[in-house]
Design a protein around this motif. Structure first.
Motif, short mmCIF file in Angstrom:
data_model
loop_
_atom_site.label_atom_id
_atom_site.label_comp_id
_atom_site.label_asym_id
_atom_site.label_seq_id
_atom_site.Cartn_x
_atom_site.Cartn_y
_atom_site.Cartn_z
N ALA A 284 -1.72 2.31 10.94
CA ALA A 284 -2.87 2.29 11.85
C ALA A 284 -4.17 2.12 11.08
N ARG A 285 -4.22 2.67 9.86
CA ARG A 285 -5.42 2.53 9.04
C ARG A 285 -5.49 1.18 8.35
N ALA B 288 -1.85 4.11 0.12
CA ALA B 288 -1.48 4.65 1.44
C ALA B 288 -2.45 5.72 1.90
N ARG B 289 -3.13 6.37 0.97
CA ARG B 289 -4.02 7.49 1.29
C ARG B 289 -5.40 7.02 1.72
N ALA B 290 -5.71 5.75 1.62
CA ALA B 290 -7.06 5.26 1.91
C ALA B 290 -7.46 5.53 3.35
N GLY C 73 -0.68 12.14 4.22
CA GLY C 73 -1.56 10.99 3.99
C GLY C 73 -0.82 9.81 3.39
N VAL C 74 0.20 10.07 2.55
CA VAL C 74 0.93 8.97 1.91
C VAL C 74 2.32 8.76 2.50
N GLN C 75 2.71 9.57 3.51
CA GLN C 75 4.07 9.46 4.04
C GLN C 75 4.14 9.22 5.55
N VAL D 27 0.80 -1.22 0.00
CA VAL D 27 0.00 0.00 0.00
C VAL D 27 0.84 1.28 0.00
N GLY D 28 2.07 1.22 -0.38
CA GLY D 28 2.90 2.44 -0.44
C GLY D 28 4.28 2.13 0.10
N THR D 29 5.03 3.20 0.31
CA THR D 29 4.74 4.59 0.03
C THR D 29 5.36 5.00 -1.30
N PRO D 30 4.95 6.19 -1.86
CA PRO D 30 5.56 6.65 -3.11
C PRO D 30 7.07 6.82 -2.98
N LYS D 31 7.75 6.70 -4.14
CA LYS D 31 9.19 6.92 -4.24
C LYS D 31 10.00 5.92 -3.42
#
Length: 404
Positions: free
Chosen positions: A174-175, A92-94, A165-167, A9-13
């Motif tokens: 936790a989400r 990751a933003r969900a 939200g994505v980092q 689910v992530g994170t970017p980069k």
């Protein structure tokens, strides 16, 4: 044995583009090993993530309608797969409700064993990388203004809200992992600069259980980074063309041709970094994250110390400011960009000229066919047959026979 679902689910980069490209192009080999990567096109999981979160994305959200439900159906109905991998960094933003919908639709309540995988990198590299990614998506916001919005504790702006939200690693987990046992939460840390090449890939293999699968690793798809003058140049291009260049043209010309294929090859220019004045704040956040993640006892693939960064940012005297770059370096980057555009334009022109010549050849061949006596005789016969009911029936029967 229950089916395992690995949700990356992530994170970017954090090497996600390369990972997803390898998985997409090795679907057959993965299936032979009992592993499903359900993707009909390379961006299938991206569209599914857009659909799950109902995110606007330059019109792509219209293509995404129903994509998550289709993906979930593929996961639930796939025969012979003991492991399923889903991967996209914007997941990751969900929010919590979206996570619950995702897990339920994938079959968690029917006995599927859910594992959450999160690849992570220190904020000293993530902060400038996120600004650069904004620039490569047409943003004109200065680096200074971006830093102000990221550092604002209110996080009220679009930039601040998206970045954290994505980092923000503990919050993402936790989400996504609130109801997942810690041993089924895998934290893949991106190695520090100077680490052996291939180390991140080895960690991905371990996290996804792919070490024994014979994968073809050759891929051209990645999301390379740019230096300070190159990023500054793209930002200036955005300021000049955003009002006139359609999105369908921006991506292949600016993002792909100029940024990824041309300017990313200039590896000796100064790299983007966090200003020295912000390092104490960044290091404080990273230290707090490491303590919290260690207490949660997740499965760490790598080393949590990788998240503490290097504290090796340039001094104020040597720091390269992307808002006030060295103009000579920007000029050199611009010359490289112009050269790439000219080369691409010339190649396109040659291709068009070749197609025109092929079309002229076809026209000449057709004209010759019209001049042949046999063609004129056939044409005269068809006209005569078409003038009577019996003749039309004969023509119709002949044409049906030819199509068999």
């Amino acid at each position: 044995m229950s089916r395992r679902i690995l949700l990356h689910v992530g994170t970017p980069k954090t090497g996600t583009s390369y990972l997803q490209d390898v998985l997409f192009h090795n679907q057959r080999r993965l299936r032979h090993a009992g592993i499903l990567y359900p993707a009909e096109r390379f961006d299938s999981h991206f569209l599914a993530a857009l659909d799950l979160m109902q995110l606007p994305w330059g019109g792509l959200e219209e293509q995404a309608i129903g994509a998550w439900d289709r993906l979930a159906e593929q996961v639930r109905s796939a025969p012979g797969a003991h492991t399923v991998i889903i991967s996209h960094e914007i997941l990751a933003r969900a929010g919590r409700a979206q996570v619950e919908r995702a897990l339920a639709s994938l079959g968690r309540d029917e006995g599927a064993e859910v594992h959450v995988v999160l690849s992570v990198r220190d904020l000293e590299r993530q902060i400038p990388a996120e600004w650069q990614e904004n620039v490569k998506h047409r943003a004109t916001l200065s680096y200074e203004r971006f830093l102000e919005q990221v550092a604002d504790p209110e996080r009220a702006t679009r930039i601040g809200s998206w970045f954290w939200g994505v980092q923000e690693i503990p919050d993402i987990l936790a989400r996504w992992a609130a109801d997942v046992p810690p041993e089924q939460v895998h934290l893949v840390t991106v190695p520090r600069p100077g680490s052996p090449p291939g180390l991140l890939w080895e960690r991905f293999l371990a996290a996804f259980g792919l070490a024994d699968v014979d994968l073809e690793l050759g891929t051209d798809r990645s999301n390379p980074s740019l230096g300070v003058p190159e990023t500054a140049l793209i930002r200036r291009i955005n300021q000049a063309v955003n009002a006139d260049l359609p999105p369908a043209d921006y991506r292949p010309l600016v993002r792909e041709l100029l940024a990824h294929q041309t300017l990313s090859r200039r590896t000796t220019s100064p790299r983007l970094s966090v200003p020295t004045r912000l390092l104490p704040w960044v290091q404080g956040v990273q230290d707090a994250w490491c303590e919290e993640l260690a207490a949660r006892r997740y499965d760490v693939v790598g080393d949590l110390a990788d998240l503490r960064g290097t504290a090796g940012a340039p001094s104020p005297a040597t720091w390269a400011d992307p808002d006030a770059p060295e103009e000579q370096e920007v000029t050199e980057a611009a010359i490289a960009a112009i050269g790439a555009l000219l080369t691409d334009s010339a190649a396109t022109r040659h291709e068009v000229d070749h197609l025109h010549e092929r079309l002229r050849e076809a026209e000449r061949a057709l004209e010759k066919a019209y001049l042949r006596p046999t063609y004129r005789l056939r044409e005269k016969l068809v006209r005569r047959l078409g003038s009577s009911r019996l003749g039309r029936l004969l023509l119709s029967g002949y044409r049906r026979a030819r199509r068999r």
